[in-house]
Design a protein around this motif. Structure first.
Motif: not given
Length: 251
Positions: A43, A48, A133-134, A158, A162-163, A37, A245, A136
């Motif tokens: 960030t 998240v 945005d993210l 997302l 976003g990832l 990132l 993405k 995980v």
């Protein structure tokens, strides 16, 4: 996750953080995510969502680098352990919000409050669906029966552009089974994840710029013989990071 997963993780929650392998793997996952990132100037503005957060080892480690972390797990014991950490007198983390939920709907009201703003649903105001945005996860995918479904849920959670960054150990053949002792196979749906399978699933779920690559390798003590209960030899397990993405424009 299945009921077998929840039963196991509820039972193990109290001692979860005392396992050095768990702590090491979480720290290596944190590094793998942050290394891919931009720097903190970027960030620090991002929100998240961690799915399958356990006791929050990764969520708490990521929190200083991000605006907020919403930490979701279906096991009540795991969320209770995270809440205890956040409520401890010496805890300075204010931007992590634990949520006990089996997240299957991106519109789930339980993930709508903003962790950084410490807002809560009070019944007087209905919040709009939240987008992140993210997204995980760490050591979660090998417990999921229907990977496509959970990836589609992540996609829906997302923001555009976003990832996702998902880490898990790799299925490198029959020996990958030894990652878990035989007594802890309940709720294990697969012995690691496969690169080509994950790439195909991410694309089917709608992600673009898909990459599945080695994130790190970790040594782990395994049973001398499967089912023996006796630990002895050390094996090196490769971990993959799955990146995708959400398109910035509707397709």
């Amino acid at each position: 996750m299945t009921s077998a997963n929840n039963a196991r993780f509820n039972a193990e929650a109290a001692a979860w953080d005392s396992n050095p392998t768990v702590v090491l793997a979480s720290d290596l996952a944190r590094k793998a995510i942050l290394d891919r990132l931009p720097g903190p100037d970027t960030t620090s503005r991002l929100d998240v969502l961690e799915i399958g957060c356990g006791t929050g080892i990764l969520s708490l480690a990521l929190a200083p680098s991000f605006r907020s972390v919403t930490a979701v797990d279906a096991a009540e014991g795991m969320i209770a352990a995270l809440e205890a950490k956040l409520n401890a007198e010496n805890c300075t983390t204010k931007n992590v919000r634990p949520v006990c939920a089996l997240l299957e709907d991106p519109g789930d009201e339980r993930i709508r409050p903003d962790a950084a703003a410490a807002s809560r649903l009070d019944g007087s105001k209905r919040l709009e669906p939240r987008r992140f945005d993210l997204v995980v996860s760490h050591l979660v995918l090998h417990h999921i029966p229907d990977l496509l479904s959970v990836l589609q849920t992540m996609f829906g959670c997302l923001k555009r552009g976003g990832l996702i960054m998902l880490t898990d150990f790799e299925d490198f053949g029959p020996q990958a089974r030894r990652f878990h002792p035989e007594t802890k196979m309940a709720g294990v749906e697969r012995h690691g994840i496969k690169r080509t399978d994950m790439e195909a699933l991410l694309l089917r779920a709608g992600f673009v710029d898909v990459r599945v690559e080695t994130a790190f390798k970790m040594d782990k003590t395994v049973e001398t013989e499967p089912g023996s209960g006796v630990k002895g030899p050390t094996m090196t397990f490769p971990f993959l990071i799955c990146i995708g993405k959400k398109p910035t424009c509707p397709t």
